[in-house]
Design a protein around this motif. Structure first.
Motif, PDB file in Angstrom:
ATOM      1  N   THR A 119       6.623   0.491  10.371  1.00 55.37           N
ATOM      2  CA  THR A 119       8.002   0.968  10.489  1.00 55.37           C
ATOM      3  C   THR A 119       8.091   2.232  11.332  1.00 55.37           C
ATOM      4  O   THR A 119       8.959   2.373  12.173  1.00 55.37           O
ATOM      5  N   GLU A 120       7.153   3.144  11.084  1.00 58.37           N
ATOM      6  CA  GLU A 120       7.195   4.412  11.809  1.00 58.37           C
ATOM      7  C   GLU A 120       6.909   4.237  13.303  1.00 58.37           C
ATOM      8  O   GLU A 120       7.406   4.986  14.135  1.00 58.37           O
ATOM      9  N   LEU A 121       6.112   3.251  13.611  1.00 53.26           N
ATOM     10  CA  LEU A 121       5.747   3.025  15.006  1.00 53.26           C
ATOM     11  C   LEU A 121       6.858   2.310  15.775  1.00 53.26           C
ATOM     12  O   LEU A 121       6.931   2.380  17.007  1.00 53.26           O
ATOM     13  N   LEU A 168       6.503  10.502  15.226  1.00 55.65           N
ATOM     14  CA  LEU A 168       6.607   9.190  14.574  1.00 55.65           C
ATOM     15  C   LEU A 168       6.298   9.248  13.081  1.00 55.65           C
ATOM     16  O   LEU A 168       6.854   8.487  12.298  1.00 55.65           O
ATOM     17  N   ASP A 169       5.406  10.135  12.697  1.00 55.21           N
ATOM     18  CA  ASP A 169       4.973  10.209  11.295  1.00 55.21           C
ATOM     19  C   ASP A 169       6.012  10.966  10.465  1.00 55.21           C
ATOM     20  O   ASP A 169       5.867  12.154  10.197  1.00 55.21           O
ATOM     21  N   GLN A 170       7.058  10.266  10.065  1.00 57.41           N
ATOM     22  CA  GLN A 170       8.173  10.928   9.382  1.00 57.41           C
ATOM     23  C   GLN A 170       8.545  10.303   8.049  1.00 57.41           C
ATOM     24  O   GLN A 170       9.219  10.931   7.244  1.00 57.41           O
ATOM     25  N   HIS A 171       8.186   9.062   7.824  1.00 53.26           N
ATOM     26  CA  HIS A 171       8.658   8.356   6.620  1.00 53.26           C
ATOM     27  C   HIS A 171       7.524   7.657   5.894  1.00 53.26           C
ATOM     28  O   HIS A 171       7.402   6.448   5.991  1.00 53.26           O
ATOM     29  N   PRO A 172       6.700   8.329   5.187  1.00 56.46           N
ATOM     30  CA  PRO A 172       6.700   9.776   4.945  1.00 56.46           C
ATOM     31  C   PRO A 172       5.741  10.476   5.919  1.00 56.46           C
ATOM     32  O   PRO A 172       4.995   9.824   6.621  1.00 56.46           O
ATOM     33  N   ILE A 173       5.777  11.793   5.877  1.00 56.60           N
ATOM     34  CA  ILE A 173       4.852  12.586   6.677  1.00 56.60           C
ATOM     35  C   ILE A 173       3.531  12.599   5.916  1.00 56.60           C
ATOM     36  O   ILE A 173       3.377  13.317   4.934  1.00 56.60           O
ATOM     37  N   ASP A 174       2.605  11.757   6.313  1.00 56.51           N
ATOM     38  CA  ASP A 174       1.378  11.633   5.525  1.00 56.51           C
ATOM     39  C   ASP A 174       0.117  11.465   6.377  1.00 56.51           C
ATOM     40  O   ASP A 174      -0.952  11.162   5.863  1.00 56.51           O
ATOM     41  N   GLY A 175       0.275  11.638   7.694  1.00 57.12           N
ATOM     42  CA  GLY A 175      -0.904  11.503   8.547  1.00 57.12           C
ATOM     43  C   GLY A 175      -1.245  10.059   8.888  1.00 57.12           C
ATOM     44  O   GLY A 175      -2.294   9.790   9.469  1.00 57.12           O
ATOM     45  N   PHE A 176      -0.339   9.156   8.543  1.00 58.86           N
ATOM     46  CA  PHE A 176      -0.537   7.742   8.869  1.00 58.86           C
ATOM     47  C   PHE A 176       0.751   7.175   9.448  1.00 58.86           C
ATOM     48  O   PHE A 176       1.831   7.499   8.953  1.00 58.86           O
ATOM     49  N   LEU A 177       0.611   6.316  10.445  1.00 61.71           N
ATOM     50  CA  LEU A 177       1.788   5.638  10.975  1.00 61.71           C
ATOM     51  C   LEU A 177       1.838   4.224  10.426  1.00 61.71           C
ATOM     52  O   LEU A 177       0.908   3.438  10.624  1.00 61.71           O
ATOM     53  N   SER A 178       2.936   3.929   9.755  1.00 62.64           N
ATOM     54  CA  SER A 178       3.147   2.563   9.264  1.00 62.64           C
ATOM     55  C   SER A 178       3.765   1.757  10.402  1.00 62.64           C
ATOM     56  O   SER A 178       4.161   2.306  11.432  1.00 62.64           O
ATOM     57  N   VAL A 229       0.830  -1.202   0.000  1.00 59.29           N
ATOM     58  CA  VAL A 229       0.000   0.000   0.000  1.00 59.29           C
ATOM     59  C   VAL A 229       0.865   1.252   0.000  1.00 59.29           C
ATOM     60  O   VAL A 229       0.493   2.276  -0.526  1.00 59.29           O
ATOM     61  N   GLN A 230       2.011   1.108   0.605  1.00 55.59           N
ATOM     62  CA  GLN A 230       2.797   2.300   0.821  1.00 55.59           C
ATOM     63  C   GLN A 230       4.173   2.171   0.192  1.00 55.59           C
ATOM     64  O   GLN A 230       5.095   1.640   0.774  1.00 55.59           O
ATOM     65  N   VAL A 231       4.274   2.656  -1.003  1.00 56.13           N
ATOM     66  CA  VAL A 231       5.524   2.550  -1.735  1.00 56.13           C
ATOM     67  C   VAL A 231       6.657   3.226  -0.973  1.00 56.13           C
ATOM     68  O   VAL A 231       7.791   2.806  -0.987  1.00 56.13           O
TER      69      VAL A 231
HETATM   70 CA   LIG Z   1       3.642   8.250   7.816  1.00 56.00          CA
END
Ligand SMILES: [Ca+2]
Ligand SMILES: [Ca+2]
Length: 312
Positions: A259-261, A247-257, A57-59
């Motif tokens: 990996t980000e968590l 946490l929302d840094q890779h990428p900054i998109d309003g979703f935590l993957s 879902v998240q390239v």
């Molecule tokens: Ca994110």
């Protein structure tokens, strides 16, 4: 959670604020839960797993891992590996034509761990000496089903983690909200060099810091924490948003993957046995990402107080 644990927590978040920790342990890893991995297409042994393929879902997750493999030519013709970065678990080597390439790192080349605190527990319930040893091993399994399912689970040696009971699950956000608030106040107090918080963040924290009604950091009962959340609800809104933004840094998109968590989840699991369950249920629509709205709701923030502009 006792005070020493809380100190660990605060130190950890100080690290997080400096991004140091995130850089040391993040990797593509479905960390919310293992069972969901089985819903993903399982690769055959001879198939090569595309980078970032664990997260179709998240390239961008792939980008996080592999896009750092940047080749900056003509900077140093002598050593093509000098500016050729490889993802964790890989090191750069040159082939016969002096072309740099990333190959799996030999685990024996990892620095020896100096203590148990460097050990990590993986989802195969095996303790690895360090995250370097773990990622080197994972790389050696690249392209296999086993390698695809292997992830770093938490920091520290593997240990028995008690199942999280329903009642305990409800206690988790009470403690966590309080820590987040205290961590922010601590950052504010220690920010002598002006590098822990941005000016906008400081303005927000200043209001909390100067509020006389603020519950001071301490070993509080769950009743008191619940009472304080009700009474001083407004003080908790920003800390919850702030953590999301960290946490929302890779990428900054309003979703935590997943990996980000990881930087939050991995060190917390050995201390808080409800961590895994808590973050699992935060993803209320089960799309494997925690949206800001889901995150806020998990921490008891009302819908009308969820504000993207607070993620600063
Ligand atoms: Ca994110
Ligand atoms: Ca979700």
């Amino acid at each position: 959670m006792d005070r020493p644990t809380m100190r660990v927590w605060i130190i950890f978040l100080l690290c997080l604020a400096g991004q140091a920790f995130a850089a040391s342990i993040t990797e593509e890893q479905p960390i919310l839960d293992e069972p969901v991995v089985e819903e993903e297409p399982i690769m055959e042994e001879d198939e090569v797993m595309p980078e970032g393929g664990a997260n179709p879902v998240q390239v961008e997750t792939g980008e996080f891992d592999e896009a750092i493999e940047i080749i900056e030519e003509d900077v140093n013709a002598e050593n093509p590996c000098l500016n050729h970065h490889c993802k964790k678990g890989k090191v750069c080597e040159v082939d016969e034509e002096n072309t740099p390439m990333c190959v799996c790192q030999d685990p024996t080349s990892c620095p020896a761990s100096v203590g148990e605190f460097e050990h990590v527990c993986a989802t195969d319930n095996t303790t690895y000496d360090s995250s370097c040893h773990f990622f080197a091993h994972k790389c050696s399994l690249e392209g296999t089903k086993k390698g695809h399912k292997l992830h770093l689970d938490y920091i520290g040696p593997c240990k028995f983690i008690e199942p999280c009971l329903d009642a305990e699950l409800n206690e988790f956000p009470l403690r966590m909200r309080d820590w987040l608030k205290n961590v922010l106040v601590t950052l504010y107090e220690r920010d002598e060099e002006n590098n822990l918080l941005t000016e906008k963040q400081k303005l927000r924290v200043k209001k909390i810091y100067e509020n006389e009604k603020r519950l001071q950091a301490g070993d509080h009962s769950l009743d008191l924490l619940a009472h304080d959340f009700e009474k001083n609800y407004n003080m908790y809104i920003f800390p919850v948003h702030w953590q999301f933004g960290q946490l929302d840094q890779h990428p900054i998109d309003g979703f935590l993957s997943h990996t980000e968590l990881a930087p939050l989840r991995a060190p917390l699991i050995p201390m808080e046995h409800c961590t895994t369950r808590f973050f699992e249920q935060c993803d209320s629509d089960s799309d494997k990402y925690i949206a800001l709205e889901e995150w806020a709701k998990c921490f008891g923030i009302k819908d009308q107080d969820v504000d993207k502009d607070l993620v600063i």
